[in-house]
Design an enzyme around this catalytic site. Structure first.
Site, PDB file in Angstrom:
ATOM      1  N   HIS A 144      -7.701  -3.671  -8.361  1.00 44.30           N
ATOM      2  CA  HIS A 144      -7.505  -3.324  -7.150  1.00 44.30           C
ATOM      3  C   HIS A 144      -8.497  -2.693  -6.887  1.00 44.30           C
ATOM      4  O   HIS A 144      -9.814  -1.992  -6.244  1.00 44.30           O
ATOM      5  CB  HIS A 144      -6.589  -1.470  -7.196  1.00 44.30           C
ATOM      6  CG  HIS A 144      -6.346  -0.905  -5.773  1.00 44.30           C
ATOM      7  ND1 HIS A 144      -5.281  -1.585  -5.714  1.00 44.30           N
ATOM      8  CD2 HIS A 144      -6.293   0.320  -5.240  1.00 44.30           C
ATOM      9  CE1 HIS A 144      -4.635  -0.665  -4.170  1.00 44.30           C
ATOM     10  NE2 HIS A 144      -5.709  -0.159  -4.537  1.00 44.30           N
ATOM     11  N   TYR A 152     -16.138  13.319 -15.276  1.00 39.35           N
ATOM     12  CA  TYR A 152     -15.782  14.938 -16.069  1.00 39.35           C
ATOM     13  C   TYR A 152     -14.670  15.016 -16.548  1.00 39.35           C
ATOM     14  O   TYR A 152     -14.583  15.667 -17.659  1.00 39.35           O
ATOM     15  CB  TYR A 152     -16.024  16.434 -14.869  1.00 39.35           C
ATOM     16  CG  TYR A 152     -17.949  15.861 -13.864  1.00 39.35           C
ATOM     17  CD1 TYR A 152     -19.082  16.199 -15.338  1.00 39.35           C
ATOM     18  CD2 TYR A 152     -17.297  16.677 -13.115  1.00 39.35           C
ATOM     19  CE1 TYR A 152     -19.739  16.149 -14.750  1.00 39.35           C
ATOM     20  CE2 TYR A 152     -18.931  16.623 -12.237  1.00 39.35           C
ATOM     21  CZ  TYR A 152     -19.769  16.357 -13.092  1.00 39.35           C
ATOM     22  OH  TYR A 152     -21.497  16.534 -12.294  1.00 39.35           O
ATOM     23  N   ARG A 174       1.224  -1.032  -0.025  1.00 44.73           N
ATOM     24  CA  ARG A 174       0.206   0.040   0.035  1.00 44.73           C
ATOM     25  C   ARG A 174       0.865   1.244   0.264  1.00 44.73           C
ATOM     26  O   ARG A 174       0.865   1.945  -0.880  1.00 44.73           O
ATOM     27  CB  ARG A 174      -1.032   0.198   1.375  1.00 44.73           C
ATOM     28  CG  ARG A 174      -2.033   1.395   1.070  1.00 44.73           C
ATOM     29  CD  ARG A 174      -3.019   1.408   2.260  1.00 44.73           C
ATOM     30  NE  ARG A 174      -3.329   0.286   2.426  1.00 44.73           N
ATOM     31  CZ  ARG A 174      -3.964   0.154   3.954  1.00 44.73           C
ATOM     32  NH1 ARG A 174      -4.566   0.741   4.128  1.00 44.73           N
ATOM     33  NH2 ARG A 174      -4.919  -1.153   4.271  1.00 44.73           N
TER      34      ARG A 174
END
Length: 833
Positions: free
Chosen positions: A78, A122, A32
């Protein structure tokens, strides 16, 4: 242990917690928070690049919605929150965070002002061109592939990473017990250092730093401290100073402007501008008229407009010291090396990177060799088949099916199964002389490539040449000029008080009870002088008109000195009490302030004279009273008293360049002694001084005065008698003697000296006597004639009704100008004990 006939296990809680936390720690360290030393990526970053490449979302194709990329990563590789994936994707596109961004984005991807990016529905994203180098040759078995979380696809454990990405783009992260902070570097410099290390495996750090002098931040700026950079490159830890790139520009009207064009790495620009304006609004620094963010498409620009006459260099130094225009950057270069978190230096990393590239190129070469050999085998079979084409065709036509044809070719002409399969699949148009020539050319080319591949695999020198050649090509395509300037030494910042404090005239008051304050001249002039906010039993020790740039020293009866810059003294109206010194300084129960002094500057000549009740006197250079860093919370010992019942009774500032003066010491029993200041040695603060006057066992020194030859002495006794005498009546002699008796000894209720003061012979003002009650009694000098050395003076205080005299001093002079415009002005001379 396991209980009989039960699936319940009895285990020690400590062992369970240790085991589970160990697994958790291992997971977040490796999977991580920390980057791999080989490709410089955390798992989520690696999965984003791999998934986008697998999906064909590369730089040479159109942009795709970020949400699609995030979905692919989350669904296939993931299984965590989409926000964490999107944040990682966005960060890899921010050119103010990464030196070589790995993602290109359309739309709002955040800003240096800390603005968040637009939602992933977006924005659009694709891999940057340089990301191709991170993924180059991944399809040639160069890296290990493992199953994903649901065993449906394979993902790489590391990317080939043909660029030294760990140092080029840096890293930051926090895991269990480990954190990492790796700065960004210049790609061309890292490649040059790598090439040099390939040729010189035993290269020194100093030599490598000729190629990599330090970090190269995408935001530019200036790094100071080469020694710390070297320490960081050697040990993995270090701290350097990073400051903004600034310039002082001249404006019209005689004003100046500080222009900032580059700021330190990861500093929030909007917060920086706000901080500067907060300092201006709160008047923490004088001279700033406005601070504006003028950043546009042409680049970053912050304009700090100054007032006319402002010290531009001084203001800049203050801002560097008190804002993020200058920061300390801490190296903590930790990465996963061979499955373990390791703190790495420059050479360690470059060696790891070079070894990894050798491994990648070796695996790629072995893959290409196997592929070329397999093709060579096929080409040899096709050429042989074309040389006996008629027999081959006859054999194939006589066969029952494709499989039978392959078997017949193998048995009849000694082709291999792979060659026979290729011959059967051969298209008719290939049966031409042209294609025979092409096959022969391909055969020669394959033999040449195979020979080269074998040479690379067998010769380390040849392998190194390939790596260096490819690195030089990468540098040629992607190198960019250094953006961060490096300076060898850290510049020491000194800030003049005039920069931080407005130069204003104020009134300063220090009271006997320990209250201190400063008031504006407007408040003072609008109030009656006696309406000073003090209690009835309190009175001022110091009242003076001064500047906020001046310095206040307060001396206690136990030999301590308390320092305050005048601008740090509580600002209060003249009618208010102010703050008590005990709010910041802890004093003993019976300790009190006995004298106060205001000076314009700390760096001045002169000395402080102090005397104690047991007859000691000392002289210390004023320079020794310069305050330390902890002056706000603790006093400084200025006089080491010889006995527990001794107290400091006098403090004076002595200017050796002023009029010639001598010292007068008078004891309670009425013995007076005058001696030269030169008889006092100059000693440090923590000393007890020397003997001023030789006292009897039951006698004590009441005060010490600095006088000129023509001065008068004004004395007050415990019975309320006032006496004026010439200072010259005391013959100038040596110190440490008994002195001369200056009172007439009475057998019954004899007079004792309560206090005395020296004043000029032409002084016509009033003297103020303060009693134990306290009562304040004025005495006009003109009303009293000079007494002889043996007289006891005249009574001015009724001790039964007014109390016993304890202090005599000059009265504060207040004058009212006739000018109507300033009818409330009051002029005050400095008053000290």
């Amino acid at each position: 242990m396991t209980m009989p006939d039960s699936k319940i296990e009895v285990m020690n809680l400590e062992a369970i917690m240790g085991d589970r936390f160990g697994r958790y720690s291992k997971s977040i360290i490796q999977e991580r928070a920390l980057p791999d030393i080989r490709d410089g990526l955390k798992p989520v970053q690696r999965r984003i690049l791999f998934a986008m490449n697998k999906d064909g979302n590369t730089y040479d194709k159109g942009f795709r919605k970020s949400a699609k990329s995030v979905g692919n990563v989350m669904g296939n590789f993931h299984p965590h929150g989409d926000s964490s994936i999107y944040e990682a994707l966005v960060r890899m596109s921010q050119d103010w965070k990464l030196r070589a961004p790995l993602i290109e984005m359309h739309g709002n991807n955040g800003s240096m002002d800390g603005d968040p990016p637009a939602a992933m529905r977006y924005t659009e994203a694709r891999l940057a061109q340089i990301s191709g180098l991170m993924l180059a040759d991944i399809d040639k078995e160069t890296v290990e592939m493992t199953w994903n979380f649901d065993d449906t696809e394979k993902e790489p454990t590391v990317l080939p990473a043909r660029i030294p990405n760990l140092f080029v783009n840096g890293a930051t992260g926090i895991s269990a017990g480990y954190a990492t902070e790796i700065p960004t570097h210049n790609l061309g410099e890292m490649i040059d250092a790598s090439i040099y290390l390939i040729d010189h495996p035993n290269a020194s750090l100093d030599k490598l730093m000729e190629f990599v002098p330090g970090p190269d931040f995408p935001t530019g700026g200036i790094i100071q401290g080469v020694k710390e950079i070297k320490k960081a490159y050697e040990t993995g830890r270090g701290r350097v100073v990073v400051r903004a790139k600034t310039a002082i520009e001249d404006l019209r009207g005689g004003r100046q402007q500080i222009t900032v064009t580059e700021i330190p790495y990861e500093v929030n620009k909007a917060q920086l501008v706000k901080r500067i304006n907060d300092l201006r609004i709160n008047k923490k620094v004088e001279g700033i008229a406005d601070a504006r963010d003028e950043t546009d498409r042409n680049g970053l620009r912050i304009a700090i407009e100054l007032k006319r006459g402002a010290n531009a260099t001084g203001v800049l130094n203050y801002l560097l010291k008190n804002t993020d225009l200058q920061i300390n950057y801490n190296f903590n270069m930790v990465a996963i090396d061979d499955q373990r978190p390791m703190r790495v230096g420059l050479k360690h990393y470059l060696a790891s990177y070079v070894d990894f590239q050798k491994e990648i190129v070796t695996k790629r070469t072995r893959f290409d060799l196997n592929k070329a050999q397999a093709r060579l085998h096929i080409v040899e079979g096709l050429i042989k088949a074309l040389s006996i084409l008629d027999q081959v065709i006859k054999t194939i036509r006589a066969s029952k099916n494709r499989r039978d044809a392959q078997d017949n070719l193998v048995s009849a002409y000694q082709f291999t199964q792979r060659q026979a399969e290729a011959i059967v699949a051969l298209q008719l148009y290939r049966l031409t002389n042209t294609d025979v020539t092409a096959l022969e050319n391909e055969l020669a080319n394959l033999n040449e490539r195979i020979a080269k591949f074998k040479q690379i695999l067998l010769d380390d020198h040849e392998l190194a040449l390939v790596i260096k050649q490819e690195l030089r090509a990468i540098k040629k395509s992607f190198d960019s000029p250094r953006q961060t300037q490096i300076e060898s030494e850290v510049q020491k910042l000194t800030v003049d008080t005039k920069i931080t404090v407005a130069n204003e005239e104020v009134m300063v008051l220090v009271s006997h009870a320990g209250y201190i304050k400063r008031s504006s001249m407007r408040s003072f002039n609008a109030s009656d002088f006696s309406d000073n906010g003090l209690r009835e039993d309190d009175y001022p020790l110091l009242v003076t008109k001064t500047s906020t740039l001046s310095h206040l020293f307060m001396f206690t009866n136990q030999g301590n000195v308390i320092y305050r810059p005048v601008h740090e003294v509580m600002d209060a109206k003249w009618k208010e009490t102010g703050e008590h010194i005990s709010q910041t300084i802890g004093l003993a129960d019976d300790e009190e302030i006995i004298a106060a002094l205001v000076v314009d500057q700390l760096e001045q000549a002169g000395s402080i004279l102090m005397a104690s009740s047991d007859g000691q006197v000392k002289q210390s250079a004023f320079a020794d009273f310069k305050p330390g860093s902890r002056y706000k919370s603790r006093p400084t010992l200025a006089f080491k008293l010889k006995s527990s019942d001794a107290r400091v009774v006098a403090v004076h500032y002595y200017d050796p360049l002023g009029p010639k003066q001598s010292l007068v010491a008078i004891s309670k029993a009425g013995y007076g002694l005058r001696f030269a200041v030169d008889e006092l040695p100059v000693t440090g603060l923590r000393t007890s001084g020397v003997r001023a006057i030789n006292l009897k066992d039951d006698d004590q020194l009441v005060d010490l005065a600095l006088v000129e030859e023509s001065d008068h002495l004004a004395l007050i006794t415990q019975r309320g008698a006032f006496k004026e005498m010439l200072a010259s009546d005391l013959e100038l002699g040596a110190r440490a003697r008994r002195g001369n008796l200056i009172l007439y000894k009475l057998k019954k209720n004899p007079h004792e000296i309560a206090d005395f003061i020296g004043h000029a012979a032409d002084y016509q003002g009033a003297l103020e006597i303060i009693t134990s009650r306290p009562v304040f009694q004025d005495v006009l000098v003109a009303d009293h004639h000079l007494g002889t050395a043996k007289s006891n003076g005249t009574f001015v205080i009724d001790t039964d009704t007014q109390g016993v005299p304890v202090l005599i001093r000059k009265k504060i002079i207040i004058s009212q100008p006739n000018d109507d415009e300033h009818e409330n002005d009051q002029s005050v001379e400095q008053l000290t004990l």
